[in-house]
Design a protein around this motif. Structure first.
Motif, PDB file in Angstrom:
ATOM      1  N   GLN A 107       0.826  -1.210   0.000  1.00 22.21           N
ATOM      2  CA  GLN A 107       0.000   0.000   0.000  1.00 22.21           C
ATOM      3  C   GLN A 107       0.861   1.261   0.000  1.00 22.21           C
ATOM      4  O   GLN A 107       0.621   2.194  -0.776  1.00 22.21           O
ATOM      5  CB  GLN A 107      -0.915  -0.006   1.226  1.00 22.21           C
ATOM      6  CG  GLN A 107      -1.842   1.195   1.332  1.00 22.21           C
ATOM      7  CD  GLN A 107      -2.684   1.174   2.602  1.00 22.21           C
ATOM      8  OE1 GLN A 107      -2.592   0.250   3.402  1.00 22.21           O
ATOM      9  NE2 GLN A 107      -3.494   2.203   2.790  1.00 22.21           N
ATOM     10  N   ILE A 108       1.880   1.270   0.843  1.00 18.63           N
ATOM     11  CA  ILE A 108       2.761   2.437   0.947  1.00 18.63           C
ATOM     12  C   ILE A 108       3.521   2.675  -0.352  1.00 18.63           C
ATOM     13  O   ILE A 108       3.753   3.825  -0.760  1.00 18.63           O
ATOM     14  CB  ILE A 108       3.737   2.263   2.129  1.00 18.63           C
ATOM     15  CG1 ILE A 108       2.955   2.302   3.458  1.00 18.63           C
ATOM     16  CG2 ILE A 108       4.816   3.331   2.118  1.00 18.63           C
ATOM     17  CD1 ILE A 108       3.775   1.876   4.663  1.00 18.63           C
ATOM     18  N   ASN A 109       3.908   1.589  -1.020  1.00 18.82           N
ATOM     19  CA  ASN A 109       4.723   1.693  -2.233  1.00 18.82           C
ATOM     20  C   ASN A 109       3.902   1.856  -3.513  1.00 18.82           C
ATOM     21  O   ASN A 109       4.474   1.881  -4.611  1.00 18.82           O
ATOM     22  CB  ASN A 109       5.621   0.455  -2.364  1.00 18.82           C
ATOM     23  CG  ASN A 109       6.670   0.381  -1.276  1.00 18.82           C
ATOM     24  OD1 ASN A 109       7.132   1.412  -0.786  1.00 18.82           O
ATOM     25  ND2 ASN A 109       7.051  -0.820  -0.885  1.00 18.82           N
ATOM     26  N   ALA A 110       2.596   1.958  -3.383  1.00 20.17           N
ATOM     27  CA  ALA A 110       1.753   2.124  -4.579  1.00 20.17           C
ATOM     28  C   ALA A 110       2.159   3.390  -5.330  1.00 20.17           C
ATOM     29  O   ALA A 110       2.353   4.451  -4.735  1.00 20.17           O
ATOM     30  CB  ALA A 110       0.286   2.196  -4.180  1.00 20.17           C
ATOM     31  N   SER A 111       2.286   3.271  -6.637  1.00 21.88           N
ATOM     32  CA  SER A 111       2.746   4.397  -7.451  1.00 21.88           C
ATOM     33  C   SER A 111       1.667   5.462  -7.600  1.00 21.88           C
ATOM     34  O   SER A 111       0.464   5.168  -7.478  1.00 21.88           O
ATOM     35  CB  SER A 111       3.169   3.908  -8.835  1.00 21.88           C
ATOM     36  OG  SER A 111       2.043   3.430  -9.556  1.00 21.88           O
ATOM     37  N   ALA A 112       2.084   6.671  -7.905  1.00 19.91           N
ATOM     38  CA  ALA A 112       1.140   7.771  -8.131  1.00 19.91           C
ATOM     39  C   ALA A 112       0.212   7.482  -9.309  1.00 19.91           C
ATOM     40  O   ALA A 112      -1.000   7.722  -9.212  1.00 19.91           O
ATOM     41  CB  ALA A 112       1.890   9.082  -8.330  1.00 19.91           C
ATOM     42  N   PRO A 113       0.723   6.955 -10.442  1.00 18.88           N
ATOM     43  CA  PRO A 113      -0.186   6.635 -11.555  1.00 18.88           C
ATOM     44  C   PRO A 113      -1.247   5.605 -11.185  1.00 18.88           C
ATOM     45  O   PRO A 113      -2.398   5.715 -11.621  1.00 18.88           O
ATOM     46  CB  PRO A 113       0.762   6.094 -12.637  1.00 18.88           C
ATOM     47  CG  PRO A 113       2.067   6.743 -12.352  1.00 18.88           C
ATOM     48  CD  PRO A 113       2.144   6.813 -10.853  1.00 18.88           C
ATOM     49  N   LEU A 114      -0.852   4.605 -10.379  1.00 17.95           N
ATOM     50  CA  LEU A 114      -1.829   3.600  -9.959  1.00 17.95           C
ATOM     51  C   LEU A 114      -2.914   4.244  -9.105  1.00 17.95           C
ATOM     52  O   LEU A 114      -4.110   3.997  -9.312  1.00 17.95           O
ATOM     53  CB  LEU A 114      -1.138   2.487  -9.165  1.00 17.95           C
ATOM     54  CG  LEU A 114      -2.089   1.459  -8.501  1.00 17.95           C
ATOM     55  CD1 LEU A 114      -2.935   0.742  -9.548  1.00 17.95           C
ATOM     56  CD2 LEU A 114      -1.293   0.453  -7.664  1.00 17.95           C
ATOM     57  N   LYS A 115      -2.528   5.068  -8.152  1.00 17.53           N
ATOM     58  CA  LYS A 115      -3.509   5.710  -7.271  1.00 17.53           C
ATOM     59  C   LYS A 115      -4.432   6.641  -8.056  1.00 17.53           C
ATOM     60  O   LYS A 115      -5.637   6.712  -7.779  1.00 17.53           O
ATOM     61  CB  LYS A 115      -2.799   6.456  -6.141  1.00 17.53           C
ATOM     62  CG  LYS A 115      -2.152   5.511  -5.129  1.00 17.53           C
ATOM     63  CD  LYS A 115      -1.660   6.211  -3.886  1.00 17.53           C
ATOM     64  CE  LYS A 115      -0.368   6.938  -4.127  1.00 17.53           C
ATOM     65  NZ  LYS A 115       0.203   7.483  -2.870  1.00 17.53           N
ATOM     66  N   LYS A 116      -3.897   7.329  -9.047  1.00 17.59           N
ATOM     67  CA  LYS A 116      -4.739   8.186  -9.889  1.00 17.59           C
ATOM     68  C   LYS A 116      -5.732   7.360 -10.696  1.00 17.59           C
ATOM     69  O   LYS A 116      -6.888   7.752 -10.886  1.00 17.59           O
ATOM     70  CB  LYS A 116      -3.864   9.029 -10.816  1.00 17.59           C
ATOM     71  CG  LYS A 116      -3.122  10.150 -10.111  1.00 17.59           C
ATOM     72  CD  LYS A 116      -2.329  10.998 -11.103  1.00 17.59           C
ATOM     73  CE  LYS A 116      -1.626  12.153 -10.409  1.00 17.59           C
ATOM     74  NZ  LYS A 116      -0.873  13.008 -11.367  1.00 17.59           N
ATOM     75  N   ASN A 117      -5.272   6.202 -11.178  1.00 20.78           N
ATOM     76  CA  ASN A 117      -6.168   5.316 -11.923  1.00 20.78           C
ATOM     77  C   ASN A 117      -7.267   4.765 -11.026  1.00 20.78           C
ATOM     78  O   ASN A 117      -8.442   4.672 -11.429  1.00 20.78           O
ATOM     79  CB  ASN A 117      -5.361   4.170 -12.543  1.00 20.78           C
ATOM     80  CG  ASN A 117      -6.249   3.178 -13.294  1.00 20.78           C
ATOM     81  OD1 ASN A 117      -6.658   2.168 -12.739  1.00 20.78           O
ATOM     82  ND2 ASN A 117      -6.537   3.482 -14.559  1.00 20.78           N
ATOM     83  N   LEU A 118      -6.915   4.405  -9.797  1.00 20.79           N
ATOM     84  CA  LEU A 118      -7.907   3.891  -8.851  1.00 20.79           C
ATOM     85  C   LEU A 118      -8.927   4.966  -8.495  1.00 20.79           C
ATOM     86  O   LEU A 118     -10.118   4.685  -8.340  1.00 20.79           O
ATOM     87  CB  LEU A 118      -7.208   3.382  -7.586  1.00 20.79           C
ATOM     88  CG  LEU A 118      -6.340   2.131  -7.751  1.00 20.79           C
ATOM     89  CD1 LEU A 118      -5.568   1.844  -6.463  1.00 20.79           C
ATOM     90  CD2 LEU A 118      -7.187   0.930  -8.142  1.00 20.79           C
TER      91      LEU A 118
END
Length: 309
Positions: A107-118
């Motif tokens: 969770q902590i290492n989730a990338s910014a692009p992934l979080k934006k997609n989510l």
């Protein structure tokens, strides 16, 4: 299995025995003169494994530490209310999953692009569910469907806000109504329902081995439930639906009566349509948070949300 929601609005003594919650209600003894202070105990029991949420509203509730321990081990969301009968606290386990350390890292290492997609998926699902509510009410919702499809990565164009303005203007036909924490009724109903939904969401997040504090979009440093506030967004319209029903059936909703609270607490068990089948909302929420973990883990890029049909 559908977990039960228990609401305590009267003085009670809560303890445990044989993996049951023992509920003792004080009441005047019928065998002694009134005014002598004599009391008897009316006692009920409920299996702890059957409980998902407990709401403690009355200021004269006593709960034993032994019961708290068992509730935490069974991942029960324990909601505490203030003197104004509004939810203010949530007790949850520190250790919610056997792989918690590894899942924290993902969770902590989730990338910014992934979080934006989510977040894009989250807002698109929220707007589509809002559109479903409007459609059921016979309100034009074509704009909502278009906005849902046009949500970009991270919702950079803020379609969530645009949709919210249209949604609330058309759903609540009350003069001068605006959605807000301190606004006129039915904001009081919405606030209460969302607080319960937030607790259900946080419970599911912890059960899936993640931190409810670290959000994919919300990041207020004073907010301990940023991820819960993210993930509950597509579920909010189900609270709105209950609130609309209360407005249509109750003579008044200026005050949060016991009956109205019971209706709002039913949010945990209402059926939602997720991944091709109906499921109680509390169960569906666990499916959502599990799919979120899989996104952080890298095994999928799609988060499962309910679809209002």
């Amino acid at each position: 299995m559908i977990k039960r929601t228990l609401f305590f609005g009267n003085p009670a003594y809560l303890s445990t025995k044989n993996e049951q919650i023992v509920i003792s209600y004080p009441s005047p003894s019928p065998t002694l003169p009134e005014g002598e202070g004599a009391k008897k105990q009316e006692t009920k029991t409920v299996a702890i494994e059957d409980i998902g949420v407990i709401v403690l509203e009355n200021q004269q509730i006593t709960i034993t530490n032994g019961l708290l321990e068992k509730l935490i081990h069974n991942n029960v969301a324990l909601i505490n209310c203030d003197q104004y009968h509004l939810p203010i606290g949530l007790l949850m386990p520190l250790n919610g999953h056997t792989e918690q350390s590894e899942r924290f890292k993902n969770q902590i290492n989730a990338s910014a692009p992934l979080k934006k997609n989510l977040w894009q998926q989250t807002i698109s699902s929220k707007i589509m569910n809002q559109a479903g509510i409007l459609k059921e009410k016979g309100i034009p919702m074509r704009k909502m469907e278009l906005w849902a499809k046009e949500v970009t990565s991270g919702d950079a164009l803020n379609h969530e806000s645009r949709a919210a303005v249209y949604y609330w203007q058309n759903l609540i036909q009350i003069e001068n109504f605006t959605r807000g924490q301190k606004g006129i009724p039915p904001n009081n109903l919405l606030n209460y329902g969302y607080a319960i939904l937030r607790a259900i969401t946080a419970r599911a997040i912890v059960s899936s081995g993640m931190l409810p504090t670290l959000g994919i979009f919300h990041r207020n440093k004073y907010n301990a439930y940023c991820l819960a506030d993210d993930i509950m967004e597509p579920y909010r319209p189900y609270v709105d639906l209950i609130v609309c029903h209360i407005m249509e059936t109750e003579d008044t909703f200026e005050e949060l009566t016991i009956d109205i609270k019971k209706q709002l607490l039913s949010i945990a068990s209402i059926d939602v349509f997720i991944d091709g089948k109906n499921s109680p909302l509390m169960v569906a929420m666990s499916r959502t948070t599990h799919s979120l973990h899989e996104c952080f883990e890298g095994t999928t890029r799609k988060i499962l949300y309910p679809v209002y049909v």
